[in-house]
Motif scaffolding. Sequence first.
Motif, PDB file in Angstrom:
ATOM      1  N   ARG A 145      80.910 -42.131  17.641  1.00  0.00           N
ATOM      2  CA  ARG A 145      81.288 -43.494  17.231  1.00  0.00           C
ATOM      3  C   ARG A 145      80.048 -44.351  16.980  1.00  0.00           C
ATOM      4  NH1 ARG A 145      85.365 -42.493  21.019  1.00  0.00           N
ATOM      5  NH2 ARG A 145      84.239 -43.499  22.735  1.00  0.00           N
ATOM      6  N   ILE A 146      79.040 -44.164  17.827  1.00  0.00           N
ATOM      7  CA  ILE A 146      77.789 -44.914  17.659  1.00  0.00           C
ATOM      8  C   ILE A 146      77.139 -44.572  16.321  1.00  0.00           C
ATOM      9  CG2 ILE A 146      75.421 -45.140  18.527  1.00  0.00           C
ATOM     10  CD1 ILE A 146      76.597 -44.793  21.365  1.00  0.00           C
ATOM     11  N   ARG A 147      77.093 -43.275  15.993  1.00  0.00           N
ATOM     12  CA  ARG A 147      76.453 -42.851  14.750  1.00  0.00           C
ATOM     13  C   ARG A 147      77.248 -43.310  13.529  1.00  0.00           C
ATOM     14  NH1 ARG A 147      76.354 -37.741  17.699  1.00  0.00           N
ATOM     15  NH2 ARG A 147      74.465 -37.716  18.978  1.00  0.00           N
ATOM     16  N   ARG A 148      78.588 -43.370  13.648  1.00  0.00           N
ATOM     17  CA  ARG A 148      79.405 -43.845  12.526  1.00  0.00           C
ATOM     18  C   ARG A 148      79.088 -45.302  12.193  1.00  0.00           C
ATOM     19  NH1 ARG A 148      83.876 -40.654  14.537  1.00  0.00           N
ATOM     20  NH2 ARG A 148      84.626 -42.461  15.729  1.00  0.00           N
ATOM     21  N   ASP A 149      78.611 -46.033  13.199  1.00  0.00           N
ATOM     22  CA  ASP A 149      78.225 -47.433  12.991  1.00  0.00           C
ATOM     23  C   ASP A 149      76.756 -47.558  12.572  1.00  0.00           C
ATOM     24  OD1 ASP A 149      80.751 -48.337  13.655  1.00  0.00           O
ATOM     25  OD2 ASP A 149      80.266 -48.606  15.781  1.00  0.00           O
ATOM     26  N   ASN A 150      76.163 -46.437  12.154  1.00  0.00           N
ATOM     27  CA  ASN A 150      74.753 -46.406  11.731  1.00  0.00           C
ATOM     28  C   ASN A 150      73.806 -46.840  12.854  1.00  0.00           C
ATOM     29  OD1 ASN A 150      75.305 -45.564   9.019  1.00  0.00           O
ATOM     30  ND2 ASN A 150      75.927 -47.668   8.555  1.00  0.00           N
ATOM     31  N   LYS A 151      74.149 -46.412  14.064  1.00  0.00           N
ATOM     32  CA  LYS A 151      73.295 -46.683  15.209  1.00  0.00           C
ATOM     33  C   LYS A 151      72.896 -45.359  15.872  1.00  0.00           C
ATOM     34  CE  LYS A 151      75.320 -51.235  16.065  1.00  0.00           C
ATOM     35  NZ  LYS A 151      76.028 -52.104  17.041  1.00  0.00           N
ATOM     36  N   VAL A 152      71.957 -45.429  16.822  1.00  0.00           N
ATOM     37  CA  VAL A 152      71.427 -44.227  17.457  1.00  0.00           C
ATOM     38  C   VAL A 152      71.509 -44.350  18.979  1.00  0.00           C
ATOM     39  CG1 VAL A 152      69.461 -42.651  17.628  1.00  0.00           C
ATOM     40  CG2 VAL A 152      69.777 -44.032  15.567  1.00  0.00           C
TER      41      VAL A 152
ATOM     42  N   HIS B  32      70.282 -46.384  29.323  1.00  0.00           N
ATOM     43  CA  HIS B  32      70.982 -45.869  28.148  1.00  0.00           C
ATOM     44  C   HIS B  32      71.189 -47.012  27.163  1.00  0.00           C
ATOM     45  CE1 HIS B  32      72.031 -41.980  30.082  1.00  0.00           C
ATOM     46  NE2 HIS B  32      71.970 -42.717  31.187  1.00  0.00           N
ATOM     47  N   VAL B  33      70.706 -46.824  25.948  1.00  0.00           N
ATOM     48  CA  VAL B  33      70.773 -47.895  24.947  1.00  0.00           C
ATOM     49  C   VAL B  33      71.279 -47.377  23.604  1.00  0.00           C
ATOM     50  CG1 VAL B  33      68.920 -49.242  26.005  1.00  0.00           C
ATOM     51  CG2 VAL B  33      68.360 -47.527  24.270  1.00  0.00           C
ATOM     52  N   THR B  34      71.608 -48.333  22.748  1.00  0.00           N
ATOM     53  CA  THR B  34      71.980 -48.046  21.365  1.00  0.00           C
ATOM     54  C   THR B  34      71.017 -48.804  20.465  1.00  0.00           C
ATOM     55  OG1 THR B  34      74.320 -47.772  21.924  1.00  0.00           O
ATOM     56  CG2 THR B  34      73.803 -48.223  19.628  1.00  0.00           C
ATOM     57  N   LEU B  35      70.465 -48.107  19.469  1.00  0.00           N
ATOM     58  CA  LEU B  35      69.464 -48.702  18.584  1.00  0.00           C
ATOM     59  C   LEU B  35      69.971 -48.753  17.145  1.00  0.00           C
ATOM     60  CD1 LEU B  35      66.356 -46.690  19.856  1.00  0.00           C
ATOM     61  CD2 LEU B  35      67.168 -48.898  20.685  1.00  0.00           C
ATOM     62  N   PRO B  36      69.522 -49.735  16.356  1.00  0.00           N
ATOM     63  CA  PRO B  36      69.891 -49.786  14.937  1.00  0.00           C
ATOM     64  C   PRO B  36      69.261 -48.609  14.187  1.00  0.00           C
ATOM     65  CG  PRO B  36      68.217 -51.438  15.426  1.00  0.00           C
ATOM     66  CD  PRO B  36      68.652 -50.865  16.737  1.00  0.00           C
TER      67      PRO B  36
ATOM     68  N   GLN C 283      61.097 -37.341  22.579  1.00  0.00           N
ATOM     69  CA  GLN C 283      61.893 -36.309  21.905  1.00  0.00           C
ATOM     70  C   GLN C 283      62.878 -36.970  20.955  1.00  0.00           C
ATOM     71  OE1 GLN C 283      64.489 -33.843  24.354  1.00  0.00           O
ATOM     72  NE2 GLN C 283      64.094 -32.082  23.051  1.00  0.00           N
ATOM     73  N   VAL C 284      62.895 -36.449  19.733  1.00  0.00           N
ATOM     74  CA  VAL C 284      63.797 -36.975  18.707  1.00  0.00           C
ATOM     75  C   VAL C 284      64.668 -35.839  18.189  1.00  0.00           C
ATOM     76  CG1 VAL C 284      63.974 -38.118  16.465  1.00  0.00           C
ATOM     77  CG2 VAL C 284      62.097 -38.707  18.006  1.00  0.00           C
ATOM     78  N   GLN C 285      65.970 -36.032  18.246  1.00  0.00           N
ATOM     79  CA  GLN C 285      66.906 -35.044  17.712  1.00  0.00           C
ATOM     80  C   GLN C 285      67.422 -35.539  16.368  1.00  0.00           C
ATOM     81  OE1 GLN C 285      69.993 -34.035  20.545  1.00  0.00           O
ATOM     82  NE2 GLN C 285      68.569 -34.135  22.259  1.00  0.00           N
ATOM     83  N   ILE C 286      67.296 -34.678  15.343  1.00  0.00           N
ATOM     84  CA  ILE C 286      67.706 -35.037  13.988  1.00  0.00           C
ATOM     85  C   ILE C 286      68.724 -34.031  13.489  1.00  0.00           C
ATOM     86  CG2 ILE C 286      66.915 -35.352  11.596  1.00  0.00           C
ATOM     87  CD1 ILE C 286      64.215 -36.177  12.680  1.00  0.00           C
ATOM     88  N   ASP C 287      69.773 -34.521  12.848  1.00  0.00           N
ATOM     89  CA  ASP C 287      70.781 -33.636  12.279  1.00  0.00           C
ATOM     90  C   ASP C 287      70.127 -32.759  11.221  1.00  0.00           C
ATOM     91  OD1 ASP C 287      72.888 -32.982  10.062  1.00  0.00           O
ATOM     92  OD2 ASP C 287      74.091 -33.514  11.818  1.00  0.00           O
ATOM     93  N   PRO C 288      70.216 -31.424  11.341  1.00  0.00           N
ATOM     94  CA  PRO C 288      69.510 -30.535  10.411  1.00  0.00           C
ATOM     95  C   PRO C 288      70.024 -30.598   8.973  1.00  0.00           C
ATOM     96  CG  PRO C 288      71.006 -29.285  11.805  1.00  0.00           C
ATOM     97  CD  PRO C 288      70.986 -30.680  12.354  1.00  0.00           C
ATOM     98  N   ILE C 289      71.244 -31.064   8.787  1.00  0.00           N
ATOM     99  CA  ILE C 289      71.815 -31.118   7.433  1.00  0.00           C
ATOM    100  C   ILE C 289      71.765 -32.531   6.863  1.00  0.00           C
ATOM    101  CG2 ILE C 289      73.903 -30.734   6.053  1.00  0.00           C
ATOM    102  CD1 ILE C 289      74.679 -28.571   8.085  1.00  0.00           C
ATOM    103  N   LYS C 290      72.311 -33.491   7.589  1.00  0.00           N
ATOM    104  CA  LYS C 290      72.369 -34.868   7.088  1.00  0.00           C
ATOM    105  C   LYS C 290      71.061 -35.619   7.286  1.00  0.00           C
ATOM    106  CE  LYS C 290      77.346 -35.170   7.956  1.00  0.00           C
ATOM    107  NZ  LYS C 290      78.429 -35.886   8.696  1.00  0.00           N
ATOM    108  N   ARG C 291      70.192 -35.099   8.172  1.00  0.00           N
ATOM    109  CA  ARG C 291      68.859 -35.656   8.428  1.00  0.00           C
ATOM    110  C   ARG C 291      68.894 -37.056   9.040  1.00  0.00           C
ATOM    111  NH1 ARG C 291      66.084 -31.923   9.472  1.00  0.00           N
ATOM    112  NH2 ARG C 291      64.247 -33.233   9.302  1.00  0.00           N
ATOM    113  N   HIS C 292      69.993 -37.431   9.693  1.00  0.00           N
ATOM    114  CA  HIS C 292      69.994 -38.715  10.373  1.00  0.00           C
ATOM    115  C   HIS C 292      69.654 -38.513  11.849  1.00  0.00           C
ATOM    116  CE1 HIS C 292      74.478 -37.698  10.750  1.00  0.00           C
ATOM    117  NE2 HIS C 292      73.982 -37.577  11.956  1.00  0.00           N
ATOM    118  N   LEU C 293      69.260 -39.602  12.505  1.00  0.00           N
ATOM    119  CA  LEU C 293      68.878 -39.529  13.918  1.00  0.00           C
ATOM    120  C   LEU C 293      70.104 -39.255  14.776  1.00  0.00           C
ATOM    121  CD1 LEU C 293      66.471 -42.596  14.077  1.00  0.00           C
ATOM    122  CD2 LEU C 293      65.808 -40.193  14.126  1.00  0.00           C
ATOM    123  N   GLU C 294      69.982 -38.272  15.673  1.00  0.00           N
ATOM    124  CA  GLU C 294      71.082 -37.920  16.569  1.00  0.00           C
ATOM    125  C   GLU C 294      70.900 -38.548  17.950  1.00  0.00           C
ATOM    126  OE1 GLU C 294      73.422 -34.583  16.514  1.00  0.00           O
ATOM    127  OE2 GLU C 294      73.783 -35.658  14.647  1.00  0.00           O
ATOM    128  N   HIS C 295      69.676 -38.488  18.475  1.00  0.00           N
ATOM    129  CA  HIS C 295      69.418 -39.001  19.819  1.00  0.00           C
ATOM    130  C   HIS C 295      67.907 -39.090  20.025  1.00  0.00           C
ATOM    131  CE1 HIS C 295      69.162 -39.073  24.237  1.00  0.00           C
ATOM    132  NE2 HIS C 295      70.374 -39.594  24.198  1.00  0.00           N
TER     133      HIS C 295
END
Length: 222
Positions: A20-27, A40-44, A76-88
């Motif tokens: 849900r956080i990622r659907r709102d373009n947040k990380v 624990h935080v949520t970032l733009p 540590q940065v986790q990135i979606d391997p296909i969509k290339r957006h930030l995961e965590h």
Amino acid sequence: MSEKIKAEKRTEFGKGAARRIRRDNKVPAVVYGHGNDPIHVTLPGHDTMLALKHGGANALLELEIDGSTQLALTKQVQIDPIKRHLEHIDFVAVKRGEKVTVDIPVQVVGDAASETLVVTENATISVEAEATHIPEYVEVSVEGAEIGTQIHASDLVLPSGSTLLTDPETLIVNVTQQQSQESLEAELETAEAEAGIERDESDEATEAAADEAPAGEAASEE
């Protein structure tokens, strides 16, 4: 330099909440360190991505959380391997003036002498630096370097305030002789022989025909 990012404290956890956080373009992110409980935080998403690109592998962010400010070093940065957006993102809390241990990339510049091959044996080094003055990278020049040139960690020029932690004798760059096609083929044949791979005459004939075929034409196979 740190970049300011406004963060929101996160109270929902789990995969569903993260989606849900990622659907709102947040990380979703966590800040660890200094004996405190993890925050624990949520970032733009967009602003955070830009900050990480500007800061490199060890980006330092100034997180504004509930009216207070926390310096956070990217670990540590986790990135979606296909969509290339930030995961965590995992951060470590730091303070101004505090010394931290980080790995920074080695950037090789310049052109070595002709008929040489420049091999980067180690692409990163470990250094100690102030949290607010972490080098983005260290540069090493191979301009005009001849065959046999070796650059060790002790030869690197670090920015003021940084201390080398990597073993000084660690080989960083090795300048060797460029291999000819004949030499590469000989090594391949030796490796195949050691592995017990035998070529039959038809394979060798096909390769020879392919080498002799005019450009754009492939040798026919039976």
